[in-house]
Design a protein around this motif. Structure first.
Motif, PDB file in Angstrom:
ATOM      1  N   PRO A 140      38.824  24.656 -18.273  1.00 44.08           N
ATOM      2  CA  PRO A 140      37.774  24.912 -17.274  1.00 44.08           C
ATOM      3  C   PRO A 140      38.268  24.700 -15.843  1.00 44.08           C
ATOM      4  O   PRO A 140      37.821  25.409 -14.927  1.00 44.08           O
ATOM      5  CB  PRO A 140      36.695  23.898 -17.654  1.00 44.08           C
ATOM      6  N   LEU A 141      39.230  23.772 -15.638  1.00 43.19           N
ATOM      7  CA  LEU A 141      39.745  23.553 -14.293  1.00 43.19           C
ATOM      8  C   LEU A 141      40.581  24.741 -13.817  1.00 43.19           C
ATOM      9  O   LEU A 141      40.567  25.078 -12.625  1.00 43.19           O
ATOM     10  CB  LEU A 141      40.577  22.265 -14.252  1.00 43.19           C
ATOM     11  N   HIS A 142      41.310  25.383 -14.725  1.00 41.99           N
ATOM     12  CA  HIS A 142      42.011  26.628 -14.368  1.00 41.99           C
ATOM     13  C   HIS A 142      41.009  27.653 -13.831  1.00 41.99           C
ATOM     14  O   HIS A 142      41.244  28.300 -12.802  1.00 41.99           O
ATOM     15  CB  HIS A 142      42.729  27.209 -15.584  1.00 41.99           C
ATOM     16  N   ALA A 143      39.892  27.794 -14.555  1.00 43.30           N
ATOM     17  CA  ALA A 143      38.877  28.776 -14.160  1.00 43.30           C
ATOM     18  C   ALA A 143      38.255  28.405 -12.822  1.00 43.30           C
ATOM     19  O   ALA A 143      38.024  29.281 -11.968  1.00 43.30           O
ATOM     20  CB  ALA A 143      37.809  28.872 -15.248  1.00 43.30           C
ATOM     21  N   ALA A 144      37.965  27.114 -12.613  1.00 41.47           N
ATOM     22  CA  ALA A 144      37.355  26.691 -11.349  1.00 41.47           C
ATOM     23  C   ALA A 144      38.279  26.956 -10.173  1.00 41.47           C
ATOM     24  O   ALA A 144      37.838  27.443  -9.113  1.00 41.47           O
ATOM     25  CB  ALA A 144      37.006  25.200 -11.427  1.00 41.47           C
ATOM     26  N   CYS A 145      39.568  26.668 -10.331  1.00 43.30           N
ATOM     27  CA  CYS A 145      40.528  26.912  -9.244  1.00 43.30           C
ATOM     28  C   CYS A 145      40.713  28.404  -8.993  1.00 43.30           C
ATOM     29  O   CYS A 145      40.839  28.839  -7.848  1.00 43.30           O
ATOM     30  CB  CYS A 145      41.868  26.259  -9.576  1.00 43.30           C
ATOM     31  N   MET A 146      40.724  29.175 -10.055  1.00 45.75           N
ATOM     32  CA  MET A 146      40.881  30.618  -9.917  1.00 45.75           C
ATOM     33  C   MET A 146      39.698  31.234  -9.172  1.00 45.75           C
ATOM     34  O   MET A 146      39.869  32.093  -8.304  1.00 45.75           O
ATOM     35  CB  MET A 146      41.017  31.262 -11.300  1.00 45.75           C
ATOM     36  N   CYS A 147      38.496  30.757  -9.475  1.00 44.05           N
ATOM     37  CA  CYS A 147      37.285  31.296  -8.847  1.00 44.05           C
ATOM     38  C   CYS A 147      36.983  30.658  -7.493  1.00 44.05           C
ATOM     39  O   CYS A 147      36.115  31.138  -6.772  1.00 44.05           O
ATOM     40  CB  CYS A 147      36.095  31.106  -9.774  1.00 44.05           C
ATOM     41  N   GLY A 148      37.681  29.576  -7.163  1.00 41.08           N
ATOM     42  CA  GLY A 148      37.470  28.932  -5.881  1.00 41.08           C
ATOM     43  C   GLY A 148      36.211  28.085  -5.814  1.00 41.08           C
ATOM     44  O   GLY A 148      35.668  27.883  -4.724  1.00 41.08           O
ATOM     45  N   MET A 176      46.711  28.444  -9.651  1.00 35.31           N
ATOM     46  CA  MET A 176      45.667  29.451  -9.676  1.00 35.31           C
ATOM     47  C   MET A 176      44.880  29.490  -8.372  1.00 35.31           C
ATOM     48  O   MET A 176      44.180  30.465  -8.094  1.00 35.31           O
ATOM     49  CB  MET A 176      44.695  29.188 -10.836  1.00 35.31           C
ATOM     50  N   ALA A 177      44.965  28.425  -7.583  1.00 46.67           N
ATOM     51  CA  ALA A 177      44.161  28.340  -6.355  1.00 46.67           C
ATOM     52  C   ALA A 177      44.659  29.324  -5.307  1.00 46.67           C
ATOM     53  O   ALA A 177      45.861  29.407  -5.036  1.00 46.67           O
ATOM     54  CB  ALA A 177      44.206  26.914  -5.803  1.00 46.67           C
ATOM     55  N   GLU A 178      43.727  30.058  -4.704  1.00 44.57           N
ATOM     56  CA  GLU A 178      44.055  31.021  -3.651  1.00 44.57           C
ATOM     57  C   GLU A 178      43.258  30.759  -2.374  1.00 44.57           C
ATOM     58  O   GLU A 178      43.789  30.936  -1.276  1.00 44.57           O
ATOM     59  CB  GLU A 178      43.792  32.445  -4.149  1.00 44.57           C
ATOM     60  N   ASP A 179      41.983  30.373  -2.518  1.00 39.92           N
ATOM     61  CA  ASP A 179      41.161  30.090  -1.335  1.00 39.92           C
ATOM     62  C   ASP A 179      41.662  28.823  -0.652  1.00 39.92           C
ATOM     63  O   ASP A 179      42.046  27.847  -1.307  1.00 39.92           O
ATOM     64  CB  ASP A 179      39.697  29.923  -1.729  1.00 39.92           C
ATOM     65  N   GLU A 180      41.663  28.830   0.683  1.00 36.71           N
ATOM     66  CA  GLU A 180      42.198  27.708   1.444  1.00 36.71           C
ATOM     67  C   GLU A 180      41.502  26.385   1.118  1.00 36.71           C
ATOM     68  O   GLU A 180      42.198  25.364   0.927  1.00 36.71           O
ATOM     69  CB  GLU A 180      42.109  28.011   2.941  1.00 36.71           C
ATOM     70  N   PRO A 181      40.166  26.322   1.027  1.00 38.40           N
ATOM     71  CA  PRO A 181      39.521  25.038   0.684  1.00 38.40           C
ATOM     72  C   PRO A 181      39.974  24.503  -0.680  1.00 38.40           C
ATOM     73  O   PRO A 181      40.199  23.302  -0.848  1.00 38.40           O
ATOM     74  CB  PRO A 181      38.031  25.370   0.685  1.00 38.40           C
ATOM     75  N   MET A 182      40.117  25.401  -1.652  1.00 36.02           N
ATOM     76  CA  MET A 182      40.546  24.967  -2.981  1.00 36.02           C
ATOM     77  C   MET A 182      42.001  24.503  -2.953  1.00 36.02           C
ATOM     78  O   MET A 182      42.345  23.483  -3.569  1.00 36.02           O
ATOM     79  CB  MET A 182      40.357  26.105  -3.990  1.00 36.02           C
TER      80      MET A 182
END
Length: 480
Positions: A140-148, A176-182
């Motif tokens: 689930p953490l992979h998914a959360a980081c991917m979705c930001g 997986m993180a792409e958004d700057e806040p994440m």
């Protein structure tokens, strides 16, 4: 259900939508679908979909039996609809919160993807596993980081989510993180846990190191390295797909088959190409992997690759392999031959004749030409030696005849000079006589000191040899 034509029109409309619009549209379609279903189950009456298509959906199938679903399935459906009340009722009824669908997705995975923070909290409160993995090892953490979704990521980490969990591609949640806040948040968390670049790299290599230890133990114990899983994949397939260079090299050094196919016809080189493992690709080709190997669907490694750099590497490796093959063929056709004029040849059938390349034919013609030239030179040398051993009387007669026939030759001033001149003239006459008997029509040439010398025969051309090669009946020749 909508008709086929309407579905086609709907697909055209969806293609023009943005990603966010498609997401919302899919959710709306799902809600409408469920509403139609529950309405049909409740009253057994005909329902109408959002496109106006009427269908007779009720809660009985063609055999007259009522359609029911397991509580696990209902939980997944309720979580997907973000129905908090129904999910709570099911969880209070002791339904397993970690039930997964065919892809391995749990209700918590779905709630994270849908950014339903309240649903995530509810599931965690009832024991949902925050480190549950789907079939591609996504947590689930992979998914959360991917979705930001930063708030959900915080909730998961606060409940002991693994921040260095590796998915099937060897990627951590931070990858997986792409958004700057994440990105900022996940980096801050990893730093607080004392995870630097060196320790992260050790964790990434943990699976490869464990696999290498297992393979070494198998070699020491004499176990088979070609054991396959349910898909027919060997240890070499797995190592190549994951980019475990050291494991793949150790397997190949210990006799693992580089061309072993799984149930889909994939060789290890297909797995390496599909997942862009460039270093492993070069290793496989070094050990004899075929760059043009085909799967059961006639796919080559180049066809399976999506990375432009990997495609360029495969093209380069293929070109290099072709050059090496050409070099080996060239060296085999130019190896030293015996002094015998006859050549070792192989007769080919008409069906094989077309497979002889132009370069092979040229190479054979060149060799045969050189052999003929060497033979002619040897014959001329032997003939001159025999002529020099003829009786002196014959040399004298020959010298008189030559002097009579060729007045351009000056008479010698003394006997010694006369004898030498007569001997040289006799040698030339004997050469002409021998050449005439051998059906050679070569006229003597005169050198500046008036001594005729035999003309060297012209070497046969490559074209004449190739034409002669093509005129063979029922086959052709190729030099071994």
């Amino acid at each position: 259900m909508a008709s086929h034509d309407k579905l086609i029109k709907e697909m055209t409309m969806v293609d023009k939508m943005s990603t966010a619009e498609r997401y919302e549209y899919a959710k709306r379609r799902r809600r409408e679908q469920l509403e139609r279903y529950f309405a049909a189950v409740g009253n057994g009456q005909t329902t109408t979909d959002h496109n106006g298509q009427r269908s007779n959906n009720n809660n009985y199938n063609s055999r007259g039996l009522k359609i029911t679903f397991k509580p696990d399935i209902i939980l997944l459906d309720s979580a997907a609809r973000n129905d908090i009340d129904e999910v709570r009722q099911l969880l209070e009824a002791k339904v397993n919160p970690n039930v997964a669908n065919c892809d391995g997705l749990t209700a918590l995975h779905q709630a994270v993807i849908d950014n339903c923070l309240e649903m995530c909290q509810l599931l965690i409160n009832f024991g949902a596993d925050v480190n549950a993995l789907d079939k591609e090892s996504w947590s689930p953490l992979h998914a959360a980081c991917m979705c930001g979704h930063v708030d959900i990521a915080k909730l998961l980490i606060d409940n002991d989510a693994d921040v260095v969990a590796l998915n099937i591609d060897g990627l951590m949640p931070c990858d997986m993180a792409e958004d700057e806040p994440m990105v900022f948040y996940i980096d801050e968390v990893m730093e607080s846990k004392g995870l630097n670049e060196e320790s992260v790299m050790a964790i990434r290599n943990r699976a490869a190191d464990q696999m290498l230890d297992d393979i070494k133990d198998a070699v020491r114990s004499g176990r088979d390295l070609e054991v396959t899983d349910e898909h027919g994949a060997t240890a070499l397939h797995i190592a190549c797909a994951n980019g475990y260079y050291d494991v793949a090299e150790y397997l190949l050094k210990n006799g693992a088959k580089v061309d072993k196919k799984d149930k889909d016809g994939w060789e290890p080189i297909h797995a390496a190409a599909c997942w862009g493992q460039d270093g492993v690709l070069e290793l496989l080709v070094k050990y004899g992997a075929n760059v043009d190997a085909e799967t059961n669907n006639y796919e080559r490694p180049f066809d399976l690759s999506e990375d432009p750099d990997t495609k360029r590497l495969l093209t380069l490796l293929k070109r290099k392999a072709e050059q090496q093959l050409f070099a080996r063929r060239s060296s085999s056709t130019s190896r030293p031959r015996s002094n015998s004029r006859s050549q070792a040849i192989k007769r080919l059938s008409i069906s094989e004749k077309s497979k002889v390349s132009y370069s092979e034919a040229v190479a054979e013609a060149k060799l045969r030409s050189e052999a003929l030239i060497r033979t002619d030179i040897s014959e001329d040398t032997e003939r001159n030696r025999l002529n020099q051993e003829q009786p002196a009387s014959k040399q004298s007669d020959s010298a008189i005849d030559l002097g009579t026939i060729n007045p351009a030759i000056d008479k010698p001033k003394d006997d010694k000079t006369s004898t030498e001149g007569a001997s040289k003239k006799n040698t030339q006459e004997a050469s002409e006589t021998a050449e005439s008997s051998n059906h050679r029509n070569i006229a003597p040439q005169e050198t500046p000191d008036h001594r005729p010398t035999p003309a060297a025969p012209d070497p046969p051309s490559q074209k004449s040899n190739i034409d002669d090669k093509k005129s063979k009946d029922k086959g052709c020749c190729i030099v071994l």
